[in-house]
Design an enzyme around this catalytic site. Structure first.
Site, short mmCIF file in Angstrom:
data_model
loop_
_atom_site.label_atom_id
_atom_site.label_comp_id
_atom_site.label_asym_id
_atom_site.label_seq_id
_atom_site.Cartn_x
_atom_site.Cartn_y
_atom_site.Cartn_z
N CYS A 45 -1.08 7.26 8.19
CA CYS A 45 -1.21 7.53 8.08
C CYS A 45 -2.95 8.58 8.06
O CYS A 45 -3.28 9.39 7.76
CB CYS A 45 0.32 8.86 8.07
SG CYS A 45 1.31 8.18 8.72
N ASP A 73 -8.16 19.82 33.42
CA ASP A 73 -6.80 19.50 34.59
C ASP A 73 -5.61 19.69 34.04
O ASP A 73 -4.78 20.32 34.56
CB ASP A 73 -6.74 19.43 35.94
CG ASP A 73 -6.35 17.61 35.38
OD1 ASP A 73 -6.43 17.57 34.09
OD2 ASP A 73 -5.74 16.57 36.43
#
Length: 222
Positions: A46, A137
């Protein structure tokens, strides 16, 4: 609530990040955005991933793509770990994106980011390495899921963003291994008589044994 599928709208959730509280629709506004989750703070893979994302932040900004990360750690953990991420990536200055603190796993569950094979010490499930790209959108345009053991390729993520942004406005698709500047493929809905008007640089129809002229190549539209 079922996980998001392609074309679904991002729920207008209120989330806590390392910088405060935001509503997702306010964050997304009318921009492209990427949300990427990781299993835990202070873990090796990570750290390399978020460091790479940090280094590439100018490339996302150039494409007008907002960035936000997520894990099941709390905000204080994020802020402490960020120092390690920046040190590993040799990044100076402000950290370029927020990290959602999803301790309850509610955001991850709503978005389908839970890894069933990974659990925290308390037996709580962890988030997988998910990538979700949203259009202006606020709808999901692409998602990718990786297991905890496999780090992501952020160069590939930038490549697919380039493809998504191009194909959102031009009547083309991008073939295998496409990169910016390479030839594109005319989508099947374009009629032969429309080619000249849509693709002034020309269209090449490739021969195939079937004789069906569906493999049509054109230089990348401007």
């Amino acid at each position: 609530m079922p996980p998001l599928n392609l074309g679904d709208e991002m729920p207008n959730m209120t989330v806590v990040t390392n910088e405060g509280t935001i509503k997702m629709h306010d964050f997304l506004a009318d921009s492209w955005a990427i949300l990427f989750s990781h299993p835990r703070d202070y873990t090796p893979v990570c750290t390399t991933e978020l460091g790479r994302a940090c280094t590439l932040a100018p490339e996302f900004a150039k494409r007008k793509v907002k960035m936000i990360a997520l894990s099941c750690d709390d905000a204080d953990s994020h802020n402490g770990w960020i120092k390690d991420v920046q040190s590993h990536a040799n990044h100076k200055g402000d950290f370029p994106y927020q990290i959602i603190a999803d301790e309850s796993r509610e955001v991850a569950k709503k978005l389908g980011m839970i890894d069933p094979d990974e659990s925290a010490a308390a037996g709580m499930p962890l988030t997988c390495r998910a990538v979700m790209i949203f259009g202006p959108d606020k709808r999901l345009k692409l998602s990718m899921l990786y297991p905890a053991t496999t780090g992501r390729n952020f160069t590939e993520i930038l490549r697919v963003i380039d493809s998504l942004q191009l194909t959102a406005t031009k009547k083309v698709a991008t073939p295998v291994d496409w990169t910016v500047g390479s030839k594109c493929m005319v989508v099947p809905s374009v009629k032969k008589e429309e080619e000249a008007g849509l693709f002034p640089k020309g269209v090449e129809t490739l021969d195939v044994p079937s004789g069906k002229g569906y493999l049509r190549m054109t230089p990348q539209p401007e």
